[in-house]
Design a protein around this motif. Structure first.
Motif, PDB file in Angstrom:
ATOM      1  N   GLN B  73      58.017  53.884  44.151  1.00 31.49           N
ATOM      2  CA  GLN B  73      56.637  53.431  43.983  1.00 31.49           C
ATOM      3  C   GLN B  73      55.685  54.248  44.865  1.00 31.49           C
ATOM      4  OE1 GLN B  73      57.347  49.325  44.904  1.00 31.49           O
ATOM      5  NE2 GLN B  73      57.535  48.727  42.755  1.00 31.49           N
ATOM      6  N   ASN B  76      55.276  57.610  43.345  1.00 32.35           N
ATOM      7  CA  ASN B  76      54.378  57.523  42.187  1.00 32.35           C
ATOM      8  C   ASN B  76      52.923  57.499  42.647  1.00 32.35           C
ATOM      9  OD1 ASN B  76      56.464  57.535  40.400  1.00 32.35           O
ATOM     10  ND2 ASN B  76      56.498  55.328  40.089  1.00 32.35           N
ATOM     11  N   ARG B 179      44.568  51.168  44.534  1.00 34.43           N
ATOM     12  CA  ARG B 179      45.294  50.117  45.272  1.00 34.43           C
ATOM     13  C   ARG B 179      44.546  48.794  45.181  1.00 34.43           C
ATOM     14  NH1 ARG B 179      49.131  52.979  48.764  1.00 34.43           N
ATOM     15  NH2 ARG B 179      50.071  54.034  47.013  1.00 34.43           N
ATOM     16  N   SER B 182      44.991  47.258  41.824  1.00 33.31           N
ATOM     17  CA  SER B 182      46.328  46.681  41.613  1.00 33.31           C
ATOM     18  C   SER B 182      46.491  45.384  42.413  1.00 33.31           C
ATOM     19  CB  SER B 182      47.429  47.691  41.961  1.00 33.31           C
ATOM     20  OG  SER B 182      47.907  47.519  43.240  1.00 33.31           O
ATOM     21  N   VAL B 185      44.883  42.700  40.369  1.00 33.83           N
ATOM     22  CA  VAL B 185      45.756  42.292  39.253  1.00 33.83           C
ATOM     23  C   VAL B 185      46.797  41.304  39.769  1.00 33.83           C
ATOM     24  CG1 VAL B 185      47.562  43.095  37.688  1.00 33.83           C
ATOM     25  CG2 VAL B 185      45.447  44.359  37.875  1.00 33.83           C
ATOM     26  N   ARG B 186      47.337  41.582  40.973  1.00 34.40           N
ATOM     27  CA  ARG B 186      48.379  40.726  41.540  1.00 34.40           C
ATOM     28  C   ARG B 186      47.853  39.313  41.793  1.00 34.40           C
ATOM     29  NH1 ARG B 186      51.818  43.011  46.493  1.00 34.40           N
ATOM     30  NH2 ARG B 186      51.521  44.886  45.272  1.00 34.40           N
TER      31      ARG B 186
END
Lengths: 183, 187
Positions: B73, B76, B179, B182, B185-186
């Motif tokens: 991760q 990536n 970041r 994301s 989204v979490r």
């Protein structure tokens, strides 16, 4: 696929880092046991388990979430185990893309209660089978695949699958004669 | 019926034998204890395998896998950072090169010459298509970008350095934004 698996897979696809790790926690024992039955060695089985989840993670974004995860993990583990055992040959190569259906059988065998020594005996008997036979036993008895799915998975004619399974069971029957007659 | 082979009994056991053979075999099993034993044998083998309990791997396995996943991760994330940097660098270089209008015209005339050559039909069609696409890009994008006045005073080394710094900063901003999204989204 269970609801929890589906939710974790969706969250993982959305980029949540911990979701995939939870999937690893949920499935690592089953995947490890596939590798252990195929390889017969604890350390190698752990390596293959690790590799399975990494391999699956790398292709996770393109995975169709309507398909169940557990059989997919198990098939990757079977494939990696075969590759490890068969590094120079390419005689048994799994097809990971097919959709799996539940296997149909004539009768549901009763679960035998066996001691841990007897369990070791069964594991040793399975592991002593030639790779080709061990693979069909794994796919039929432990991953519940139908003849047709085994044939698609191994890219073999269905007649070969039947005869391999027949020979594998015959060999197991000889090796486990004492256990079978005791029960 | 003669004694069936073990192969036939296997198929019977797995439920893949055809209907008429199944009927015939069932009648035979009623009167033949040795064949019945073979079916029983298969049943017992399956029972033994189903009775196998799962063994548990070492407790360090899951953390090991999770560490590997976190590493991937992280890598990536770096890949996204580098990609963002590459895109921004190309854009800034195009913006800062002082003679880019002249360069664009040079490239256009080169494409014109290429398409004027007596090439085979396919090559000529491809060449004309590339030229049209290129001209579109030049007219719609490159020539519309305002010339950065101070860039004409910079040497090539300074342009590269400036581009590098700007790309690094923009890449970092890009990653921070990524970041943040994301994390949202979490939640």
């Amino acid at each position: 696929m269970s609801d929890i698996d589906r939710e974790l897979a969706q969250r993982s696809k959305r980029g949540e880092k911990d979701a995939y790790c939870t999937l690893v926690e949920r499935h690592h024992v089953a995947v490890f046991n596939v590798a252990l039955r195929m390889l017969g060695n604890f350390d190698d089985a752990e390596d293959v388990t690790q590799e399975t989840f990494i391999r699956a993670y790398k292709s996770f974004l393109s995975y169709d979430l309507t398909r169940p995860l557990a059989p997919w993990f198990k098939k990757i583990a079977t494939n990696l185990s075969i590759n490890r055992l068969n590094a120079t040959k390419d005689t048994v190569q799994l097809n990971l893309d097919i959709q799996l259906k539940e296997a149909s059988g004539n009768a549901m065998p009763e679960i035998k209660t066996i001691t841990s020594e007897e369990q070791d005996q069964v594991r040793d008997a399975i592991h002593s089978l030639p790779l080709r036979y061990r693979t069909v036993i794994e796919l039929r008895h432990f991953q519940d695949l139908s003849y047709n799915d085994i044939a698609l998975t191994l890219k073999l004619p269905i007649s070969d699958v039947k005869s391999d399974l027949f020979r594998a069971r015959k060999m197991l029957a000889i090796k486990l004669k004492d256990l079978i007659t005791d029960k | 019926m003669n004694h069936p082979t073990f192969e036939i009994i296997n198929e019977f056991y797995d439920g893949t034998l055809d209907l008429s053979s199944t009927d015939e075999l069932e009648r035979h099993l009623d009167i033949c204890p040795s064949c019945r034993n073979m079916v029983e044998e298969l049943h017992n083998i399956s029972g033994l395998m189903i009775g196998l309990e799962d063994l548990t791997p070492g407790c360090s396995l899951v953390p090991k896998i999770q560490t590997q996943i976190y590493r991937i991760q992280l890598w990536n994330g770096w890949k996204q950072f580098l990609l963002a940097q590459a895109i921004i660098s190309i854009f800034l270089l195009a913006l800062l090169v002082p003679n880019r209008v002249y360069m664009a015209r040079q490239i256009t005339s080169l494409m014109e010459e290429l398409s004027g050559l007596s090439l085979p039909i396919i090559a000529s069609t491809v060449s004309v298509s590339i030229r049209s696409a290129y001209e579109l890009i030049i007219s719609k994008l490159v020539l519309r970008i305002p010339v950065v006045s101070f860039s004409s005073h910079l040497g090539p080394g300074q342009i590269v350095l400036l581009t590098g710094i700007a790309a690094l900063l923009s890449g970092a901003v890009f990653i921070v934004l990524l970041r943040k999204s994301s994390l949202e989204v979490r939640r």
